[in-house]
Design a protein around this motif. Structure first.
Motif, PDB file in Angstrom:
ATOM      1  N   VAL A   1      36.110  28.525  40.347  1.00 20.77           N
ATOM      2  CA  VAL A   1      37.593  28.995  40.523  1.00 20.77           C
ATOM      3  C   VAL A   1      37.908  29.017  41.933  1.00 20.77           C
ATOM      4  CG1 VAL A   1      37.064  30.615  38.635  1.00 20.77           C
ATOM      5  CG2 VAL A   1      36.732  31.254  40.905  1.00 20.77           C
ATOM      6  N   ARG A   2      39.204  29.038  42.146  1.00 20.63           N
ATOM      7  CA  ARG A   2      39.842  28.767  43.715  1.00 20.63           C
ATOM      8  C   ARG A   2      40.971  29.498  43.649  1.00 20.63           C
ATOM      9  NH1 ARG A   2      41.063  24.120  46.330  1.00 20.63           N
ATOM     10  NH2 ARG A   2      43.025  25.362  47.247  1.00 20.63           N
ATOM     11  N   ASP A   3      41.583  30.034  44.814  1.00 16.29           N
ATOM     12  CA  ASP A   3      42.910  30.728  45.113  1.00 16.29           C
ATOM     13  C   ASP A   3      43.058  32.152  44.173  1.00 16.29           C
ATOM     14  OD1 ASP A   3      44.724  29.393  42.925  1.00 16.29           O
ATOM     15  OD2 ASP A   3      43.925  27.528  43.811  1.00 16.29           O
ATOM     16  N   PHE A   4      43.821  32.847  44.758  1.00 17.68           N
ATOM     17  CA  PHE A   4      44.200  34.140  44.153  1.00 17.68           C
ATOM     18  C   PHE A   4      45.327  34.824  44.706  1.00 17.68           C
ATOM     19  CE2 PHE A   4      43.653  38.742  44.107  1.00 17.68           C
ATOM     20  CZ  PHE A   4      43.269  39.148  42.882  1.00 17.68           C
ATOM     21  N   THR A   5      46.179  35.070  43.543  1.00 12.47           N
ATOM     22  CA  THR A   5      47.376  36.278  44.172  1.00 12.47           C
ATOM     23  C   THR A   5      47.599  37.133  43.130  1.00 12.47           C
ATOM     24  OG1 THR A   5      49.800  35.774  44.714  1.00 12.47           O
ATOM     25  CG2 THR A   5      49.031  34.683  42.768  1.00 12.47           C
ATOM     26  N   ILE A   6      48.085  38.147  43.453  1.00 10.37           N
ATOM     27  CA  ILE A   6      48.423  39.405  42.697  1.00 10.37           C
ATOM     28  C   ILE A   6      49.974  40.002  42.935  1.00 10.37           C
ATOM     29  CG2 ILE A   6      47.374  41.008  44.276  1.00 10.37           C
ATOM     30  CD1 ILE A   6      46.233  42.543  41.963  1.00 10.37           C
ATOM     31  N   SER A   7      50.212  40.367  41.964  1.00  7.26           N
ATOM     32  CA  SER A   7      51.860  41.005  41.998  1.00  7.26           C
ATOM     33  C   SER A   7      51.895  42.070  42.847  1.00  7.26           C
ATOM     34  CB  SER A   7      52.321  41.069  40.762  1.00  7.26           C
ATOM     35  OG  SER A   7      51.588  42.253  39.920  1.00  7.26           O
ATOM     36  N   PRO A   8      53.102  42.785  43.393  1.00  8.62           N
ATOM     37  CA  PRO A   8      53.146  43.562  44.260  1.00  8.62           C
ATOM     38  C   PRO A   8      52.869  44.986  43.336  1.00  8.62           C
ATOM     39  CG  PRO A   8      55.125  42.286  44.473  1.00  8.62           C
ATOM     40  CD  PRO A   8      54.311  41.607  43.468  1.00  8.62           C
ATOM     41  N   ASN A   9      53.191  44.990  42.206  1.00  2.50           N
ATOM     42  CA  ASN A   9      52.753  45.869  41.214  1.00  2.50           C
ATOM     43  C   ASN A   9      51.294  46.091  41.165  1.00  2.50           C
ATOM     44  OD1 ASN A   9      55.354  46.999  41.226  1.00  2.50           O
ATOM     45  ND2 ASN A   9      55.914  46.143  39.123  1.00  2.50           N
ATOM     46  N   GLN A  10      50.565  45.026  41.083  1.00  2.40           N
ATOM     47  CA  GLN A  10      49.230  44.934  41.186  1.00  2.40           C
ATOM     48  C   GLN A  10      48.836  44.957  39.528  1.00  2.40           C
ATOM     49  OE1 GLN A  10      46.639  45.632  43.912  1.00  2.40           O
ATOM     50  NE2 GLN A  10      48.725  45.032  45.057  1.00  2.40           N
ATOM     51  N   ASP A  11      49.649  44.436  38.682  1.00  2.00           N
ATOM     52  CA  ASP A  11      49.425  44.436  37.459  1.00  2.00           C
ATOM     53  C   ASP A  11      49.350  43.000  36.751  1.00  2.00           C
ATOM     54  OD1 ASP A  11      52.127  43.949  37.620  1.00  2.00           O
ATOM     55  OD2 ASP A  11      52.838  45.570  36.283  1.00  2.00           O
ATOM     56  N   GLU A  12      49.506  41.889  37.690  1.00  2.14           N
ATOM     57  CA  GLU A  12      49.594  40.718  37.263  1.00  2.14           C
ATOM     58  C   GLU A  12      48.748  39.801  38.289  1.00  2.14           C
ATOM     59  OE1 GLU A  12      53.297  37.486  36.002  1.00  2.14           O
ATOM     60  OE2 GLU A  12      53.655  39.211  36.794  1.00  2.14           O
ATOM     61  N   LEU A  13      47.971  39.045  37.772  1.00  2.00           N
ATOM     62  CA  LEU A  13      47.543  38.114  38.886  1.00  2.00           C
ATOM     63  C   LEU A  13      46.967  36.684  38.398  1.00  2.00           C
ATOM     64  CD1 LEU A  13      43.962  37.427  38.478  1.00  2.00           C
ATOM     65  CD2 LEU A  13      43.955  39.593  38.930  1.00  2.00           C
ATOM     66  N   TYR A  14      47.074  35.755  39.217  1.00  2.00           N
ATOM     67  CA  TYR A  14      46.920  34.344  38.946  1.00  2.00           C
ATOM     68  C   TYR A  14      45.698  33.630  39.724  1.00  2.00           C
ATOM     69  CZ  TYR A  14      51.271  34.630  36.567  1.00  2.00           C
ATOM     70  OH  TYR A  14      52.519  35.014  35.695  1.00  2.00           O
ATOM     71  N   PHE A  15      44.735  32.835  39.201  1.00  6.09           N
ATOM     72  CA  PHE A  15      43.976  32.161  40.136  1.00  6.09           C
ATOM     73  C   PHE A  15      43.659  30.799  39.287  1.00  6.09           C
ATOM     74  CE2 PHE A  15      41.218  34.284  36.836  1.00  6.09           C
ATOM     75  CZ  PHE A  15      40.462  33.529  36.137  1.00  6.09           C
ATOM     76  N   THR A  16      43.129  29.881  39.907  1.00 10.14           N
ATOM     77  CA  THR A  16      42.751  28.633  39.586  1.00 10.14           C
ATOM     78  C   THR A  16      41.344  28.413  39.133  1.00 10.14           C
ATOM     79  OG1 THR A  16      44.334  27.513  40.938  1.00 10.14           O
ATOM     80  CG2 THR A  16      43.033  25.981  40.113  1.00 10.14           C
ATOM     81  N   ALA A  17      41.235  27.914  37.684  1.00  8.14           N
ATOM     82  CA  ALA A  17      39.868  27.473  37.164  1.00  8.14           C
ATOM     83  C   ALA A  17      39.888  26.096  37.208  1.00  8.14           C
ATOM     84  CB  ALA A  17      39.785  27.809  35.823  1.00  8.14           C
ATOM     85  N   GLN A  18      38.605  25.489  37.625  1.00  9.30           N
ATOM     86  CA  GLN A  18      38.392  24.058  37.915  1.00  9.30           C
ATOM     87  C   GLN A  18      37.148  23.580  37.206  1.00  9.30           C
ATOM     88  OE1 GLN A  18      39.073  23.402  42.153  1.00  9.30           O
ATOM     89  NE2 GLN A  18      41.074  22.514  41.732  1.00  9.30           N
ATOM     90  N   GLY A  19      36.981  22.203  37.081  1.00  9.70           N
ATOM     91  CA  GLY A  19      35.833  21.729  36.478  1.00  9.70           C
ATOM     92  C   GLY A  19      34.804  21.667  37.655  1.00  9.70           C
TER      93      GLY A  19
END
Length: 310
Positions: free
Chosen positions: A38-56
C-alpha cells in the motif's frame, strides 16, 4: 532577519525531536495487511472517511481504496467508486473535505480509450454529507505532457505537487500553482531550499502554508534511500532550508507519502522499513517463518503513523 528566522527554525526543530524515542505505529493493520503493498493516505476532516492506494508487488496494479467509519468502527475496505479501472493513486483531501484530489492515467474522456500520462484529477461535493461528483481532470496549466503527482492543497486553494516539467531544477521537483481569480496560475518550481538537482517528491502542505513535508531521494544528509524532510515558510514567503525529519522517523529504507493530521498531531507516512533480521529464520518452524514473512514491518510498502506536533 535571516538569523532570527534560522534561530526560530532551529528552536522549533529541536523541540520536535527533543524526545528520546518516537513511537512509529502501524495504521489499522487489520485492513492494511489485506493488501500486498500500500502507499499514500488521507483522512477527512471529520475523521470518518479515509483513502489509500493498494498496489501489486511490483506496482503493476494501482487502485484507490475507501474505508469509512461507522459507530466508531472502520468498515471493510472497498474500491473507491471513482477508481478500479485505470492506474489511480495518491488521493488527498482538501482542508475543508469538499474536494478529493488524486492521480490517474485514465483518458481525458470516453471518446479516447488510450491511457494518458499521470495527471491530477479531483472529485468534489457541496457538503460533507453530499455525494461526490464525477472525476474531473484539473487541466492546464497544472497538467502537462509530462507526469504530475501527489497533489496537496492549502486552505487558500494553492496547489503543491510533484512534476517532471522541464522547468524543474533537476529530476522531479515540488511545484506550486497559486489559486488566483478562481483559476490556477502557471506552476513554479519551489526554491533551492526545497528542490535540488536530485529527486524531490510527495509534498504535503500545511493548510496555512506554514510548513511543507516532502520526500528527498538519497540526499547527503539522508539515511540511505528516500527520507522525509520539512521546511517552514516565513511571513514573507521564504522557505527555510529543508531539514531531515530525523532518524527517529526516517529509516534506511524508502520513506515517503506524508500526510499530517493537524487536529490530532499525527503524521502518517509510507515506508518500506523492516524489522526482519538476517538470522530471524534460524531454527524456526514453517508456521513461524510464514508469520515473520507476513508481519506488518516486513519490508513491503506499509503505512505508519507517529504523534508529533509540527
Amino acid at each position: 532577519m535571516k538569523k532570527i528566522t534560522l534561530l526560530l527554525f532551529l528552536i522549533i526543530t529541536q523541540s520536535i525531536f527533543s524526545q528520546e524515542k518516537i513511537d512509529i505505529l502501524p495504521v489499522i493493520p487489520e485492513i492494511i495487511s489485506k493488501f500486498p503493498t500500500v502507499r499514500d493516505f488521507t483522512i477527512s476532516p471529520n475523521q470518518d472517511e479515509l483513502y489509500f492506494t493498494a498496489q501489486g508487488y511490483s506496482g503493476e496494479l494501482s487502485t484507490i481504496i475507501k474505508v469509512v467509519k461507522k459507530d466508531g468502527v472502520w468498515s471493510d475496505p472497498k474500491i473507491a467508486p471513482f477508481s478500479g479501472q485505470y492506474r489511480d493513486l495518491e488521493a488527498m483531501f482538501s482542508p475543508d473535505g469538499l474536494k478529493l484530489f488524486f492521480v490517474s492515467t485514465r483518458p481525458l474522456d470516453a471518446k479516447n480509450t488510450k491511457a494518458k500520462d499521470h495527471d491530477i484529477w479531483y472529485i468534489e461535493r457541496t457538503s460533507l454529507a453530499s455525494t461526490w461528483s464525477v472525476a474531473k481532470n484539473i487541466g492546464s496549466p497544472i497538467n502537462t505532457e509530462g507526469d504530475e503527482f501527489y497533489p496537496s492543497v492549502a486552505k487558500n486553494g494553492n496547489l503543491y505537487f510533484t512534476s517532471t516539467a522541464q522547468t524543474s531544477k533537476g529530476k522531479d521537483d515540488i511545484f506550486l500553482s497559486i489559486w488566483k481569480n478562481n483559476q490556477y496560475t502557471e506552476p513554479i518550481s519551489l526554491s533551492t531550499a526545497i528542490n535540488s538537482e536530485g529527486y524531490e517528491y510527495n509534498s504535503y502542505i500545511a493548510s496555512d502554508e506554514s510548513f511543507l513535508i516532502f520526500g528527498g531521494y538519497k540526499r547527503k544528509d539522508g539515511l540511505g534511500s528516500g527520507d522525509l524532510y520539512i521546511s517552514y515558510q516565513d511571513k514573507k514567503g521564504n522557505w527555510s532550508e529543508a531539514k531531515n525529519l530525523s532518524k527517529e522517523i526516517n529509516s534506511d529504507k524508502m520513506d515517503y507519502c506524508p500526510f499530517y493530521d493537524a487536529k490530532n498531531h499525527i503524521l502518517y507516512f509510507t515506508s518500506k522499513r523492516t524489522a526482519i533480521k538476517n538470522d530471524t529464520n534460524k531454527s524456526k518452524t514453517l508456521k513461524q517463518l510464514l508469520e515473520t514473512m507476513n508481519s506488518y514491518k516486513n519490508g513491503l510498502s506499509r503505512i505508519y503513523s507517529t504523534t508529533i506536533k509540527l
